[in-house]
Design a protein around this motif. Structure first.
Motif, PDB file in Angstrom:
ATOM      1  N   GLN A 113     -14.095   7.412   2.891  1.00 34.95           N
ATOM      2  CA  GLN A 113     -13.709   6.027   2.625  1.00 34.95           C
ATOM      3  C   GLN A 113     -12.668   5.929   1.516  1.00 34.95           C
ATOM      4  O   GLN A 113     -11.800   5.049   1.542  1.00 34.95           O
ATOM      5  CB  GLN A 113     -14.940   5.196   2.276  1.00 34.95           C
ATOM      6  N   HIS A 159     -19.411   5.246  -5.864  1.00 35.49           N
ATOM      7  CA  HIS A 159     -20.081   4.629  -4.716  1.00 35.49           C
ATOM      8  C   HIS A 159     -21.517   4.244  -5.058  1.00 35.49           C
ATOM      9  O   HIS A 159     -21.979   3.143  -4.726  1.00 35.49           O
ATOM     10  CB  HIS A 159     -20.080   5.594  -3.537  1.00 35.49           C
ATOM     11  N   ARG A 191     -19.341  10.437   3.239  1.00 30.09           N
ATOM     12  CA  ARG A 191     -18.865   9.079   3.535  1.00 30.09           C
ATOM     13  C   ARG A 191     -18.040   8.487   2.389  1.00 30.09           C
ATOM     14  O   ARG A 191     -16.955   7.927   2.633  1.00 30.09           O
ATOM     15  CB  ARG A 191     -20.055   8.184   3.882  1.00 30.09           C
ATOM     16  N   PRO A 192     -18.483   8.580   1.132  1.00 27.74           N
ATOM     17  CA  PRO A 192     -17.656   8.026   0.052  1.00 27.74           C
ATOM     18  C   PRO A 192     -16.285   8.702  -0.060  1.00 27.74           C
ATOM     19  O   PRO A 192     -15.298   8.044  -0.415  1.00 27.74           O
ATOM     20  CB  PRO A 192     -18.496   8.293  -1.210  1.00 27.74           C
ATOM     21  N   SER A 197     -20.986   9.401   8.712  1.00 28.19           N
ATOM     22  CA  SER A 197     -20.140   9.962   7.658  1.00 28.19           C
ATOM     23  C   SER A 197     -18.705   9.472   7.803  1.00 28.19           C
ATOM     24  O   SER A 197     -17.937   9.492   6.834  1.00 28.19           O
ATOM     25  CB  SER A 197     -20.182  11.495   7.696  1.00 28.19           C
ATOM     26  N   GLY A 198     -18.336   9.042   9.021  1.00 30.89           N
ATOM     27  CA  GLY A 198     -16.976   8.568   9.266  1.00 30.89           C
ATOM     28  C   GLY A 198     -16.072   9.629   9.845  1.00 30.89           C
ATOM     29  O   GLY A 198     -14.850   9.432   9.907  1.00 30.89           O
ATOM     30  N   ASP A 230     -23.834   2.121   2.238  1.00 31.00           N
ATOM     31  CA  ASP A 230     -22.761   1.194   1.871  1.00 31.00           C
ATOM     32  C   ASP A 230     -23.337   0.108   0.990  1.00 31.00           C
ATOM     33  O   ASP A 230     -24.552  -0.083   0.940  1.00 31.00           O
ATOM     34  CB  ASP A 230     -22.119   0.569   3.118  1.00 31.00           C
ATOM     35  N   ALA A 240     -10.648  11.887   8.000  1.00 28.54           N
ATOM     36  CA  ALA A 240     -11.746  11.744   8.961  1.00 28.54           C
ATOM     37  C   ALA A 240     -11.773  12.879   9.978  1.00 28.54           C
ATOM     38  O   ALA A 240     -12.832  13.177  10.540  1.00 28.54           O
ATOM     39  CB  ALA A 240     -11.641  10.404   9.676  1.00 28.54           C
TER      40      ALA A 240
END
Length: 310
Positions: free
Chosen positions: A130, A234, A126-127, A188-189, A98, A136
């Motif tokens: 997000q 990102h 992750r990007p 990774s979310g 991040d 998710a």
């Protein structure tokens, strides 16, 4: 006075790599416990407590013991084991994860060095999560191949002893209880467990991870160009990043997908491949399992914690 660095477990695979990366540096002092006292808890405690930063290259239980031995001495810690990667109070040592992560690591007392396998998938997924391009709860699978050094000293010795009889391609983790799943899921979310299918190859070091995406089940199907743009955006704004994004292009094959491409470096290169007509894509990361996947990341985190640039 130079900051003192103590590598607890310096004779293991990761510890030896860290020592090699720190060799010749005159801005730190590496303190080392005498070989004959390595298993002496009192001696370890003395060195752990005397250090400004202790880098733990140990099995999980021993890493937890080292943290306990430090107590209230004020020593900052980088733990290369799995023990604290999803623990409260520990900063995750992936500076590019991040935009504020490098600052969190720099300010942290306790840093959990990432595992080699999760970093590539986290770097690509992750990007996208997000940005809302991948939900998710998407059912993620990942596969990849790593050099046998990722299995530690015992696997290195086994492979080298077998010589030409060593397996070229050895899938493992076939009970799907891989120790890196919680780390990959959290950072990774994702909200559901990913399915990991790791492979050990008959080469010493280097790795490549791949996340195939069946996008046709989504209400809104992102194009390959959109996936690439979100990942590139990102990483474009990060300072001192060692992660780069390859250009988006349609190719049948490329020599860049060589797991040994970035051996002995701390680099990571990300790729997006897609077929929009089939609503399919694949996210690939290439890096060194002993570099960005272990010792290189530890030294990068150490430099951030000490405010040093290398």
């Amino acid at each position: 006075m130079k900051p003192k660095i103590f590598i607890d477990g310096e004779h293991g695979t990761t510890g030896l790599q860290i020592r090699a990366r720190l060799a010749g540096r005159d801005d730190i002092e590496v303190i080392s416990i005498p070989v004959e006292r390595r298993k002496d808890a009192a001696a370890r405690a003395d060195f752990l407590r005397a250090a400004d930063i202790a880098i733990l290259c140990l099995p999980d239980a021993a890493a937890k013991e080292s943290v306990a031995l430090i107590g209230d001495a004020g020593t900052r810690v980088i733990d290369a084991s799995t023990a604290h990667r999803v623990a409260d109070g520990w900063a995750y040592g992936f500076p590019e994860m991040d935009r504020e992560q490098a600052k969190k690591i720099a300010a942290a007392k306790l840093v959990a060095n990432p595992g080699c396998w999760p970093q590539g998938p986290i770097a690509t997924l992750r990007p996208l999560i997000q940005a809302g391009l991948i939900p998710a709860d998407f059912p993620v699978t990942m596969n990849g191949i790593s050099g046998y050094s990722g299995g530690g000293r015992q696997m290195v010795e086994d492979y080298e002893a077998k010589g030409d009889d060593a397996p070229e391609f050895l899938p493992y983790g076939l009970t799907f209880q891989h120790k890196h799943v919680p780390e990959l899921k959290l950072y990774s979310g994702l909200t559901r467990d990913p399915l990991m299918q790791p492979v050990v190859g008959d080469f010493a070091q280097g790795m490549m991870t791949a996340v195939p995406l069946q996008l046709g089940t989504l209400d809104r199907i992102p194009t390959g160009a959109e996936l690439h743009a979100a990942i590139a955006d990102h990483y474009a704004g990060l300072q001192d990043s060692v992660v780069e994004v390859a250009p988006y292009e349609a190719v049948e094959r490329t020599a860049e997908l060589n797991p040994e491409s970035y051996n002995d470096t701390n680099r990571m290169r990300l790729h997006v491949f897609a077929n929009d007509d089939r609503a399919q894509a694949m996210l690939v990361a290439v890096y060194d399992n002993l570099g960005k996947g272990a010792s290189g990341a530890a030294v990068q985190n150490m430099d951030l914690m000490l405010g040093l640039k290398h």
